[in-house]
Design a protein around this motif. Structure first.
Motif, PDB file in Angstrom:
ATOM      1  N   ASN A  22     -28.484   2.005  28.399  1.00  0.00           N
ATOM      2  CA  ASN A  22     -28.939   2.057  29.810  1.00  0.00           C
ATOM      3  C   ASN A  22     -28.762   0.514  30.524  1.00  0.00           C
ATOM      4  N   ARG A  23     -29.563  -0.456  29.816  1.00  0.00           N
ATOM      5  CA  ARG A  23     -29.969  -1.642  30.496  1.00  0.00           C
ATOM      6  C   ARG A  23     -28.636  -2.322  30.795  1.00  0.00           C
ATOM      7  N   LEU A  24     -27.423  -2.293  29.882  1.00  0.00           N
ATOM      8  CA  LEU A  24     -26.362  -3.256  30.178  1.00  0.00           C
ATOM      9  C   LEU A  24     -25.587  -2.607  31.293  1.00  0.00           C
ATOM     10  N   SER A  25     -25.948  -1.159  31.545  1.00  0.00           N
ATOM     11  CA  SER A  25     -25.120  -0.762  32.623  1.00  0.00           C
ATOM     12  C   SER A  25     -25.744  -0.371  34.073  1.00  0.00           C
ATOM     13  N   GLU A  26     -26.720  -0.976  33.766  1.00  0.00           N
ATOM     14  CA  GLU A  26     -28.122  -0.636  35.020  1.00  0.00           C
ATOM     15  C   GLU A  26     -27.616  -1.281  36.468  1.00  0.00           C
ATOM     16  N   SER A  27     -26.944  -2.456  36.157  1.00  0.00           N
ATOM     17  CA  SER A  27     -26.602  -3.116  37.396  1.00  0.00           C
ATOM     18  C   SER A  27     -25.448  -2.619  38.323  1.00  0.00           C
ATOM     19  N   GLY A  28     -24.705  -2.054  37.466  1.00  0.00           N
ATOM     20  CA  GLY A  28     -23.368  -1.354  37.868  1.00  0.00           C
ATOM     21  C   GLY A  28     -22.112  -2.300  37.705  1.00  0.00           C
ATOM     22  N   LYS A  29     -22.494  -3.608  37.273  1.00  0.00           N
ATOM     23  CA  LYS A  29     -21.503  -4.630  37.220  1.00  0.00           C
ATOM     24  C   LYS A  29     -20.670  -4.636  35.906  1.00  0.00           C
ATOM     25  N   HIS A  30     -21.315  -4.080  34.931  1.00  0.00           N
ATOM     26  CA  HIS A  30     -20.482  -4.111  33.511  1.00  0.00           C
ATOM     27  C   HIS A  30     -20.122  -2.777  32.973  1.00  0.00           C
ATOM     28  N   LYS A  31     -18.822  -2.416  32.772  1.00  0.00           N
ATOM     29  CA  LYS A  31     -18.231  -1.294  31.991  1.00  0.00           C
ATOM     30  C   LYS A  31     -18.778  -1.272  30.389  1.00  0.00           C
ATOM     31  N   VAL A  32     -19.623  -0.179  30.259  1.00  0.00           N
ATOM     32  CA  VAL A  32     -20.058  -0.009  28.874  1.00  0.00           C
ATOM     33  C   VAL A  32     -19.595   1.181  28.335  1.00  0.00           C
ATOM     34  N   LEU A  33     -19.323   1.053  26.949  1.00  0.00           N
ATOM     35  CA  LEU A  33     -19.031   2.227  26.157  1.00  0.00           C
ATOM     36  C   LEU A  33     -20.080   2.449  25.273  1.00  0.00           C
ATOM     37  N   LEU A  34     -20.474   3.734  25.085  1.00  0.00           N
ATOM     38  CA  LEU A  34     -21.464   3.892  23.935  1.00  0.00           C
ATOM     39  C   LEU A  34     -20.938   5.013  22.946  1.00  0.00           C
ATOM     40  N   LEU A  35     -20.710   4.656  21.807  1.00  0.00           N
ATOM     41  CA  LEU A  35     -20.202   5.713  20.785  1.00  0.00           C
ATOM     42  C   LEU A  35     -21.246   5.903  19.820  1.00  0.00           C
ATOM     43  N   GLU A  36     -21.124   7.290  19.472  1.00  0.00           N
ATOM     44  CA  GLU A  36     -22.142   7.945  18.773  1.00  0.00           C
ATOM     45  C   GLU A  36     -21.238   9.038  17.673  1.00  0.00           C
ATOM     46  N   ALA A  37     -21.379   8.965  16.343  1.00  0.00           N
ATOM     47  CA  ALA A  37     -20.643   9.651  15.667  1.00  0.00           C
ATOM     48  C   ALA A  37     -21.056  11.151  15.655  1.00  0.00           C
ATOM     49  N   GLY A  38     -22.367  11.384  16.055  1.00  0.00           N
ATOM     50  CA  GLY A  38     -22.981  12.848  16.054  1.00  0.00           C
ATOM     51  C   GLY A  38     -22.548  13.530  17.476  1.00  0.00           C
ATOM     52  N   PRO A  39     -23.133  14.716  17.812  1.00  0.00           N
ATOM     53  CA  PRO A  39     -22.841  15.600  18.901  1.00  0.00           C
ATOM     54  C   PRO A  39     -24.052  15.117  19.962  1.00  0.00           C
ATOM     55  N   ARG A  40     -23.879  15.852  20.932  1.00  0.00           N
ATOM     56  CA  ARG A  40     -24.953  15.778  22.116  1.00  0.00           C
ATOM     57  C   ARG A  40     -26.280  16.391  21.444  1.00  0.00           C
ATOM     58  N   ASP A  41     -27.213  15.952  22.191  1.00  0.00           N
ATOM     59  CA  ASP A  41     -28.522  16.606  21.831  1.00  0.00           C
ATOM     60  C   ASP A  41     -28.784  18.004  22.483  1.00  0.00           C
ATOM     61  N   ASN A  42     -27.927  19.029  22.337  1.00  0.00           N
ATOM     62  CA  ASN A  42     -28.137  20.003  22.954  1.00  0.00           C
ATOM     63  C   ASN A  42     -28.903  21.133  21.986  1.00  0.00           C
ATOM     64  N   TYR A  43     -29.325  20.988  20.885  1.00  0.00           N
ATOM     65  CA  TYR A  43     -30.050  21.734  20.083  1.00  0.00           C
ATOM     66  C   TYR A  43     -31.519  21.851  20.397  1.00  0.00           C
ATOM     67  N   LEU A  44     -32.057  22.968  20.590  1.00  0.00           N
ATOM     68  CA  LEU A  44     -33.411  23.144  21.491  1.00  0.00           C
ATOM     69  C   LEU A  44     -34.413  22.580  20.497  1.00  0.00           C
ATOM     70  N   LEU A 212     -20.508   3.628  32.846  1.00  0.00           N
ATOM     71  CA  LEU A 212     -21.121   3.993  31.459  1.00  0.00           C
ATOM     72  C   LEU A 212     -20.092   5.378  30.919  1.00  0.00           C
ATOM     73  N   ARG A 213     -19.525   5.131  29.850  1.00  0.00           N
ATOM     74  CA  ARG A 213     -18.940   5.930  29.149  1.00  0.00           C
ATOM     75  C   ARG A 213     -19.637   6.327  27.745  1.00  0.00           C
ATOM     76  N   ILE A 214     -20.158   7.748  27.588  1.00  0.00           N
ATOM     77  CA  ILE A 214     -20.482   8.063  26.430  1.00  0.00           C
ATOM     78  C   ILE A 214     -19.696   8.852  25.561  1.00  0.00           C
ATOM     79  N   GLU A 215     -19.122   8.344  24.292  1.00  0.00           N
ATOM     80  CA  GLU A 215     -18.438   9.206  23.652  1.00  0.00           C
ATOM     81  C   GLU A 215     -19.179   9.781  22.492  1.00  0.00           C
ATOM     82  N   THR A 216     -19.200  11.067  22.101  1.00  0.00           N
ATOM     83  CA  THR A 216     -19.932  11.556  21.163  1.00  0.00           C
ATOM     84  C   THR A 216     -18.934  12.003  20.190  1.00  0.00           C
ATOM     85  N   ASN A 217     -19.270  12.474  18.848  1.00  0.00           N
ATOM     86  CA  ASN A 217     -18.181  12.781  17.800  1.00  0.00           C
ATOM     87  C   ASN A 217     -17.207  11.865  17.556  1.00  0.00           C
TER      88      ASN A 217
END
Length: 539
Positions: A22-44, A212-217
């Motif tokens: 969130n903070r590194l992408s906040e200004s819009g000036k920086h391209k940020v990739l967030l990598l997560e080994a697990g899935p999206r948080d869709n489980y109720l 901001l790109r968020i890659e899950t799995n």
């Protein structure tokens, strides 16, 4: 946006990673990739506070780690749940808002980490916080991360508070204002009865940003190094190995178990360990994976003489329907609280200037955390030592990044930890025997009346002691030869690489770890952007 080139790559979308993205992408000036080994948080059940019990053993949203056999714990392999998916452990934790003690952070600074003293970190604690009570000298009122009061009081918890008063512990309504000692209700990371994870608080508002790109799995398998500079990350996604490059920095936020594992797999760590597994040594950094610390909890369970516990409310389909309806209409009741309602911090060791043990009180009992509640009214007094002296290690077992590392916490290996275990269990029993609790406590289920002597109590601690889910310290911050990162969280001897998660704590904080890690990531994001500006000016 180019698919494979970014300014910053953040590995791990847990408590720290969500903040950094969130903070590194906040200004819009920086391209940020967030990598997560697990899935999206869709489980109720991630989002409903009592869903803690549903995620404790979930094969998709929980890494489900086990320690190595622990010689000090009767050779048991102890279950270590860790969050997997957006939000990381903040999506499956017990929701407790505790910062630790000011002295914890002052000790960090005194150990050679300038800028980490209490006065310096308090503004970051306040910046991240949206306290339901509003802004004050100690609390923030408009940050992303909600901390809310438990609105409904519990008859049993009120009796516990009165009982603690008989032992000389004062009632408090704030464990986070600087003086931690006391007994009372915890504030929780909830908003209107829903879990306010790092993914909800920090990622949800940022997901629409074009930069901001968020890659899950997307399971990180190693760093891409050019000499001693980190220039990217390899990750496995959909059966393929993908490479992403960072023109600025790579930030590891994979937690105290997997951040050191990634460093070791990438040739950064103790040379003897790396060579033993055939890993080319990029940088001999002996502290990677060392200094492992954790809070070890002992769960005393009691039968309650009145049907006023969560066990009773979960007992039948009709009572479950009633509490479900209450949560849907008001956000209150057991579904909106989770497991633990109250806490107690006090001193039991000679010479302790500040609290050295913490209690989590649950109006629920089960044979282990997350298991099915007992069929009778019950409650749990969980107690842990706040600043254990036992130290362990995390180390790769092979070059396979999909294989969990070796985890050796060495619980109770330090004599003071054994003494504290015995005395904390004795203290819990004194609390249960107070006049205030006599009308409520029908009997001790565990350890049970047969466990009386110090040797028997210590044997119980070894047989049933379990993690309270706070592994830390394995990439510690500091100036000494075993430190892995400096006070700006830069990996020593390597450029373009930082670590920001529980692993950088030189010593474990006196309490739960989610709030401290969010604070650390807020501070780290400032440091990263400040250093980037400095580099640009120098260039």
């Amino acid at each position: 946006m180019e698919s494979s080139r970014f300014d910053y790559i953040v590995v791990g979308a847990g408590s720290a990673g969500c903040v950094l993205a969130n903070r590194l992408s906040e200004s819009g000036k920086h391209k940020v990739l967030l990598l997560e080994a697990g899935p999206r948080d869709n489980y109720l059940w991630i989002h409903i506070p009592i869903g803690y019990g549903k995620t404790m053993f979930h094969p998709e949203y929980n890494w489900g780690f086990y320690t190595d056999e622990e010689p000090t714990m009767k050779n048991r392999r102890i279950y270590w749940p860790r969050g997997r998916g957006l939000g990381g452990s903040s999506s499956i934790n017990g929701l407790i808002f505790v910062r630790g003690q000011p002295q914890d952070y002052d000790r960090w600074a005194q150990a050679g980490n300038p800028g980490w003293d209490w006065a310096s970190v308090l503004p970051y604690f306040k910046r991240c916080e949206h306290n339901s009570r509003g802004e004050s000298d100690a609390h923030g009122g408009d940050g992303p991360l909600w901390s809310s009061d438990i609105e409904e009081k519990s008859e049993l918890m009120e009796a516990i508070i009165r009982g603690a008063g008989e032992l000389g512990v004062r009632r408090t309504d704030d464990f986070n204002a600087g003086d931690q000692e006391g007994v009372g209700y915890y504030q929780l990371f909830t908003r209107n009865g829903w879990r306010n994870s790092a993914a909800v608080a920090y990622l949800k508002p940022a997901r629409g940003r074009a930069n901001l790109r968020i890659e899950t799995n997307a399971h990180a398998t190693g760093l891409i190094m050019q000499g001693r500079r980190a220039v990217g990350v390899r990750y496995r996604q959909g059966g393929e190995i993908v490479e992403a490059r960072a023109s600025g920095e790579v930030v590891l936020a994979a937690g105290a178990l997997q951040s050191p594992q990634l460093l070791q797999l990438s040739g950064i760590g103790p040379a003897s360990l790396l060579r033993g597994h055939g890993v080319d040594v990029v940088h001999d950094l002996p502290g990677v994976g060392e200094n492992l610390q954790d809070h070890l909890q002992f769960r005393l369970m009691y039968r309650v003489s009145k049907p006023i516990t969560t066990n009773d409310e979960l007992k039948s389909i009709w009572s479950r329907a009633r509490i479900g309806l209450k949560w849907l209409t008001t956000g209150r009741g057991p579904l909106g609280i989770g497991i633990n309602q109250g806490g107690l911090f006090t001193r039991i060791l000679p010479g302790s200037a500040t609290p050295d043990i913490q209690f989590h009180f649950a109006t629920l009992s089960a044979d282990m955390a997350g298991a099915k509640p007992h069929p009778w009214p019950g409650c749990t007094f969980s107690v842990c030592q706040l600043r254990p002296e036992s130290r362990g290690r995390v180390a790769i077992k092979s070059t396979d990044p999909m294989e969990a590392p070796s985890m050796r916490p060495n619980y109770l290996s330090a004599e003071v930890d054994r003494i504290c275990a015995i005395e904390s269990i004795k203290y819990a029993r004194r609390l249960a025997a107070t006049e205030a609790l006599k009308p409520y406590i029908a009997g001790e289920y565990k350890p049970g009346p047969g466990v009386r002597s110090d040797d028997e109590i210590l044997d119980f601690a070894r047989e049933y002691g379990a993690t309270i889910f706070h592994p830390s310290g394995t990439c510690k911050m500091g100036p000494d030869p075993m430190a892995v990162v400096d006070a700006r969280l830069r990996v020593r001897g390597v450029t373009g690489l930082r670590v920001c998660d529980c692993s950088v704590m030189p010593t474990l904080v006196s309490g739960n770890t989610h709030a401290p890690v969010v604070m650390m990531a807020e501070k780290a994001s400032d440091m990263i952007l400040e250093d980037a500006t400095g580099y640009a000016k120098a260039a």
